[in-house]
Scaffold this motif. Structure first.
Motif, PDB file in Angstrom:
ATOM      1  N   MET A  38       8.401 -11.370  68.436  1.00  0.00           N
ATOM      2  CA  MET A  38       8.601 -11.831  69.806  1.00  0.00           C
ATOM      3  C   MET A  38       7.674 -12.999  70.170  1.00  0.00           C
ATOM      4  SD  MET A  38      11.051  -9.936  70.154  1.00  0.00           S
ATOM      5  CE  MET A  38      11.709 -10.201  71.788  1.00  0.00           C
ATOM      6  N   ARG A  39       7.111 -13.662  69.143  1.00  0.00           N
ATOM      7  CA  ARG A  39       6.269 -14.829  69.434  1.00  0.00           C
ATOM      8  C   ARG A  39       6.859 -16.095  68.818  1.00  0.00           C
ATOM      9  NH1 ARG A  39       0.799 -14.566  67.486  1.00  0.00           N
ATOM     10  NH2 ARG A  39       0.999 -12.570  66.465  1.00  0.00           N
ATOM     11  N   GLY A  40       7.632 -15.930  67.751  1.00  0.00           N
ATOM     12  CA  GLY A  40       8.225 -17.101  67.105  1.00  0.00           C
ATOM     13  C   GLY A  40       7.271 -17.688  66.093  1.00  0.00           C
ATOM     14  N   PHE A  41       7.826 -18.538  65.239  1.00  0.00           N
ATOM     15  CA  PHE A  41       7.016 -19.183  64.215  1.00  0.00           C
ATOM     16  C   PHE A  41       6.351 -20.417  64.804  1.00  0.00           C
ATOM     17  CE2 PHE A  41      10.384 -17.033  61.859  1.00  0.00           C
ATOM     18  CZ  PHE A  41       9.654 -16.377  60.882  1.00  0.00           C
ATOM     19  N   ALA A  42       5.031 -20.518  64.664  1.00  0.00           N
ATOM     20  CA  ALA A  42       4.346 -21.703  65.175  1.00  0.00           C
ATOM     21  C   ALA A  42       4.679 -22.908  64.294  1.00  0.00           C
ATOM     22  CB  ALA A  42       2.847 -21.469  65.185  1.00  0.00           C
ATOM     23  N   ARG A  43       4.637 -22.723  63.026  1.00  0.00           N
ATOM     24  CA  ARG A  43       4.968 -23.794  62.091  1.00  0.00           C
ATOM     25  C   ARG A  43       5.508 -23.156  60.825  1.00  0.00           C
ATOM     26  NH1 ARG A  43       0.360 -27.860  62.005  1.00  0.00           N
ATOM     27  NH2 ARG A  43       1.085 -28.337  64.100  1.00  0.00           N
ATOM     28  N   ARG A  44       6.375 -23.873  60.128  1.00  0.00           N
ATOM     29  CA  ARG A  44       7.004 -23.264  58.955  1.00  0.00           C
ATOM     30  C   ARG A  44       6.526 -23.928  57.672  1.00  0.00           C
ATOM     31  NH1 ARG A  44      11.288 -20.418  61.458  1.00  0.00           N
ATOM     32  NH2 ARG A  44      11.812 -21.370  63.430  1.00  0.00           N
ATOM     33  N   THR A  45       6.519 -23.130  56.606  1.00  0.00           N
ATOM     34  CA  THR A  45       6.144 -23.632  55.290  1.00  0.00           C
ATOM     35  C   THR A  45       7.240 -24.572  54.790  1.00  0.00           C
ATOM     36  OG1 THR A  45       5.154 -21.494  54.900  1.00  0.00           O
ATOM     37  CG2 THR A  45       5.525 -22.856  52.967  1.00  0.00           C
ATOM     38  N   THR A  46       6.869 -25.640  54.097  1.00  0.00           N
ATOM     39  CA  THR A  46       7.909 -26.495  53.515  1.00  0.00           C
ATOM     40  C   THR A  46       8.537 -25.763  52.330  1.00  0.00           C
ATOM     41  OG1 THR A  46       6.435 -27.540  51.919  1.00  0.00           O
ATOM     42  CG2 THR A  46       6.605 -28.584  54.100  1.00  0.00           C
ATOM     43  N   VAL A  47       9.772 -26.125  52.031  1.00  0.00           N
ATOM     44  CA  VAL A  47      10.457 -25.526  50.875  1.00  0.00           C
ATOM     45  C   VAL A  47       9.649 -25.799  49.607  1.00  0.00           C
ATOM     46  CG1 VAL A  47      12.516 -25.691  49.421  1.00  0.00           C
ATOM     47  CG2 VAL A  47      12.754 -25.581  51.909  1.00  0.00           C
ATOM     48  N   GLU A  48       9.144 -27.026  49.488  1.00  0.00           N
ATOM     49  CA  GLU A  48       8.362 -27.374  48.281  1.00  0.00           C
ATOM     50  C   GLU A  48       7.149 -26.469  48.114  1.00  0.00           C
ATOM     51  OE1 GLU A  48       7.949 -31.228  50.047  1.00  0.00           O
ATOM     52  OE2 GLU A  48       7.678 -32.039  48.012  1.00  0.00           O
ATOM     53  N   ALA A  49       6.429 -26.262  49.200  1.00  0.00           N
ATOM     54  CA  ALA A  49       5.220 -25.440  49.123  1.00  0.00           C
ATOM     55  C   ALA A  49       5.586 -24.000  48.805  1.00  0.00           C
ATOM     56  CB  ALA A  49       4.442 -25.521  50.436  1.00  0.00           C
ATOM     57  N   ALA A  50       6.690 -23.527  49.392  1.00  0.00           N
ATOM     58  CA  ALA A  50       7.109 -22.152  49.131  1.00  0.00           C
ATOM     59  C   ALA A  50       7.500 -21.991  47.655  1.00  0.00           C
ATOM     60  CB  ALA A  50       8.281 -21.784  50.042  1.00  0.00           C
ATOM     61  N   VAL A  51       8.214 -22.988  47.114  1.00  0.00           N
ATOM     62  CA  VAL A  51       8.609 -22.938  45.696  1.00  0.00           C
ATOM     63  C   VAL A  51       7.368 -23.034  44.810  1.00  0.00           C
ATOM     64  CG1 VAL A  51       9.806 -24.215  43.870  1.00  0.00           C
ATOM     65  CG2 VAL A  51      10.969 -23.769  46.037  1.00  0.00           C
ATOM     66  N   ALA A  52       6.419 -23.867  45.212  1.00  0.00           N
ATOM     67  CA  ALA A  52       5.189 -24.012  44.413  1.00  0.00           C
ATOM     68  C   ALA A  52       4.434 -22.687  44.372  1.00  0.00           C
ATOM     69  CB  ALA A  52       4.307 -25.113  44.999  1.00  0.00           C
ATOM     70  N   TRP A  53       4.369 -22.002  45.512  1.00  0.00           N
ATOM     71  CA  TRP A  53       3.711 -20.694  45.517  1.00  0.00           C
ATOM     72  C   TRP A  53       4.433 -19.743  44.564  1.00  0.00           C
ATOM     73  CZ3 TRP A  53       5.542 -15.818  46.532  1.00  0.00           C
ATOM     74  CH2 TRP A  53       4.566 -14.809  46.494  1.00  0.00           C
ATOM     75  N   LEU A  54       5.759 -19.746  44.693  1.00  0.00           N
ATOM     76  CA  LEU A  54       6.548 -18.817  43.886  1.00  0.00           C
ATOM     77  C   LEU A  54       6.346 -19.098  42.392  1.00  0.00           C
ATOM     78  CD1 LEU A  54       8.637 -16.599  43.758  1.00  0.00           C
ATOM     79  CD2 LEU A  54      10.421 -18.321  44.005  1.00  0.00           C
ATOM     80  N   ASP A  55       6.451 -20.365  42.013  1.00  0.00           N
ATOM     81  CA  ASP A  55       6.343 -20.706  40.589  1.00  0.00           C
ATOM     82  C   ASP A  55       4.994 -20.276  40.015  1.00  0.00           C
ATOM     83  OD1 ASP A  55       8.876 -21.653  40.551  1.00  0.00           O
ATOM     84  OD2 ASP A  55       8.366 -23.784  40.449  1.00  0.00           O
ATOM     85  N   ALA A  56       3.964 -20.333  40.846  1.00  0.00           N
ATOM     86  CA  ALA A  56       2.629 -19.947  40.369  1.00  0.00           C
ATOM     87  C   ALA A  56       2.542 -18.446  40.092  1.00  0.00           C
ATOM     88  CB  ALA A  56       1.577 -20.361  41.389  1.00  0.00           C
ATOM     89  N   GLN A  57       3.477 -17.659  40.646  1.00  0.00           N
ATOM     90  CA  GLN A  57       3.453 -16.210  40.412  1.00  0.00           C
ATOM     91  C   GLN A  57       4.202 -15.812  39.145  1.00  0.00           C
ATOM     92  OE1 GLN A  57       1.529 -15.057  42.826  1.00  0.00           O
ATOM     93  NE2 GLN A  57       1.792 -17.130  43.628  1.00  0.00           N
ATOM     94  N   LEU A  58       4.979 -16.754  38.587  1.00  0.00           N
ATOM     95  CA  LEU A  58       5.927 -16.369  37.544  1.00  0.00           C
ATOM     96  C   LEU A  58       5.344 -16.596  36.160  1.00  0.00           C
ATOM     97  CD1 LEU A  58       9.079 -17.890  39.281  1.00  0.00           C
ATOM     98  CD2 LEU A  58       8.362 -15.496  39.248  1.00  0.00           C
TER      99      LEU A  58
END
Ligand code: AMP
Ligand code: MG
Length: 441
Positions: A38-58
């Motif tokens: 009920m507060r909303g997202f202040a700012r969103r992660t970029t797709v690139e950054a989200a993919v970079a995080w994911l790739d680092a886990q794999l």
């Protein structure tokens, strides 16, 4: 899978630096907001950054768990070790035609006007060799796949012969080695017939069988648990009833995860209840695909629970649809929070979860979609600052953006032939612009 769990903050900071964009949202810039309800997202992660995080886990292919399977289960699996042949295929000189095994030089000069006579001294069938030796002027009746008898060096096809009792008349000549399969011409001894990382095709399984290989090491399929949440949901395939709707995401995600090499675990639907969701998130799996309750609504408990039990690494991504999606992990388990709106769910799977499942299954992280380059029939509008997943139909050699694009309209993805990814820095494309379309099938 969360190999860098302990170093999470460092990693986020490094992604932040390498991409040069603001990565995270809340007051602490290095952590996602744990409770945005009920507060909303202040700012969103970029797709690139989200993919970079994911790739680092794999993990890389060499670190993935393996298992041994029999040939009947091998097709579609990813090979975890090179397979080399210890035998030659064929392992004996064999006939490639039905006809007569003989000495090629004995046929020289034979034509339909100059028939040469051979004495038929025996027969040679697949698996039933001729025991004797073929002498000059002799022929042995032979069938395709039968071993060439000693003394013979060629096969005269039956079409070029006539039979007269115990005699064969040659109507044509054949040179030595003609219509004879050479040992090792298919597979040489010592040759690698299938290399590590190969997704085994049906024909690979056939070849493995021919070299005498009955069991193969493959990458273990990642266990993908579906956690489909929502009090409004009826089991898949149930007609809608009053305010209740049938689960569309469960069967869709099950099919996507299976396509990408996952072993799907799909139990009961999960109500919007903290304890039920917590238990489902904690159950055994390599990957959890949670559907619904990922956003900022009153009942959206999943992000908060994930943050409490493990890491909520990404929450809110600058994309459309699927902006309320999240990612993180509990121990070794990767958890994807997919929005309940079915198009968002599909899109979030396509961008992130599918990539992880493919890598964990030993496959390429790239989309399994064929890409074509075509012109746009109409303009495709997008908003700067977010990646758009725009569904299009292919009409002749043009792509037509679909007018109905809401995240709840799942039929927009069934009417579409594929999608265009409009990057975050683009306002879209004018009519006639060339775009890459990823085809669903
Ligand atoms: P949520 O992400 O839970 O806020 O849900 C967003 C919308 O998607 C709501 O209209 C839900 O009813 C719908 N929805 C949630 N889960 C599913 C599902 N498994 N299948 C179809 N629609 C769903
Ligand atoms: Mg919900």
């Amino acid at each position: 899978m969360l190999r860098f769990c302990g170093e999470f903050a460092r990693q986020i900071a490094s992604i932040h630096r390498s991409i040069g964009k603001h990565f995270m949202t809340a007051s602490d810039p290095e952590q996602p907001q744990a409770d945005v309800r009920m507060r909303g997202f202040a700012r969103r992660t970029t797709v690139e950054a989200a993919v970079a995080w994911l790739d680092a886990q794999l993990p890389p292919l060499a670190e993935l768990p393996t298992e041994i399977v029999g040939l009947s289960e091998a097709a579609g699996r990813v090979l975890a070790g090179d397979i080399s042949s210890s035998v030659e295929i064929p392992s004996f000189a064999r006939s490639m035609m039905d006809g007569f095994a003989l000495r090629g030089e004995d046929t020289y000069g034979a034509t339909s006007y100059n028939r040469l006579t051979f004495r038929i001294v025996g027969e040679c069938l697949p698996g039933r060799p001729f025991a004797g030796v073929v002498a000059p002027g002799e022929a042995v009746r032979i069938m395709t796949g039968a071993p060439l008898p000693a003394g013979a060096d060629a096969v005269l096809p039956v079409e070029h012969t006539e039979i007269d009792g115990p005699t064969m008349l040659a109507l044509d000549q054949v040179s030595a080695a003609k219509h004879v399969g050479r040992p090792g011409e298919d597979v040489r001894a010592g040759e690698i017939v299938a290399a590590t990382g190969r997704v085994l095709r049906p024909q690979d399984v056939g070849l493995l069988s021919s070299i005498g290989c009955s069991r193969v090491p493959v990458i273990r399929r990642p266990q993908v648990r579906l956690v489909i949440t929502g009090n409004e949901l009826l089991p898949a395939g149930t007609p809608p009833c009053g305010p209740l709707i049938a689960d569309a995401n469960g069967p869709m995600l099950a099919a996507l995860a299976a396509r990408d090499g996952g072993a799907v675990i799909f139990g009961e639907l999960v109500p919007d209840d903290r304890d039920a969701i917590r238990a489902a998130l904690l159950a055994d799996a390599d990957v959890v695909l949670a559907s619904g309750g990922s956003s900022v609504g009153q009942e959206d408990y999943v992000p908060k629970l994930l943050a409490e039990m493990g890491e909520l690494a990404v929450h809110g991504v600058a994309m459309r649809p699927s902006s309320p999606m999240g990612m993180g992990g509990i121990g070794q388990k990767l958890v994807f929070l997919l929005p309940g709106n079915p198009v968002s769910c599909l899109c979030g799977y396509d961008f992130f979860a599918g990539r992880a499942i493919r890598v964990l299954a030993g496959r390429s992280k790239d989309w399994p979609y064929r890409r074509i380059r075509v012109r746009l029939a109409r303009k495709l509008v997008s908003t700067v600052g977010r990646v758009d997943y725009a569904r299009v139909q292919i009409r002749g050699d043009e792509a037509e953006p679909l007018a109905i694009g809401g995240a709840s309209i799942l039929s927009s993805t069934t009417r579409a032939d594929g999608f265009v990814v409009v990057p975050a820095d683009s306002e879209g494309y004018p009519p006639g612009a060339e775009v890459d379309v990823f085809l669903y099938s």
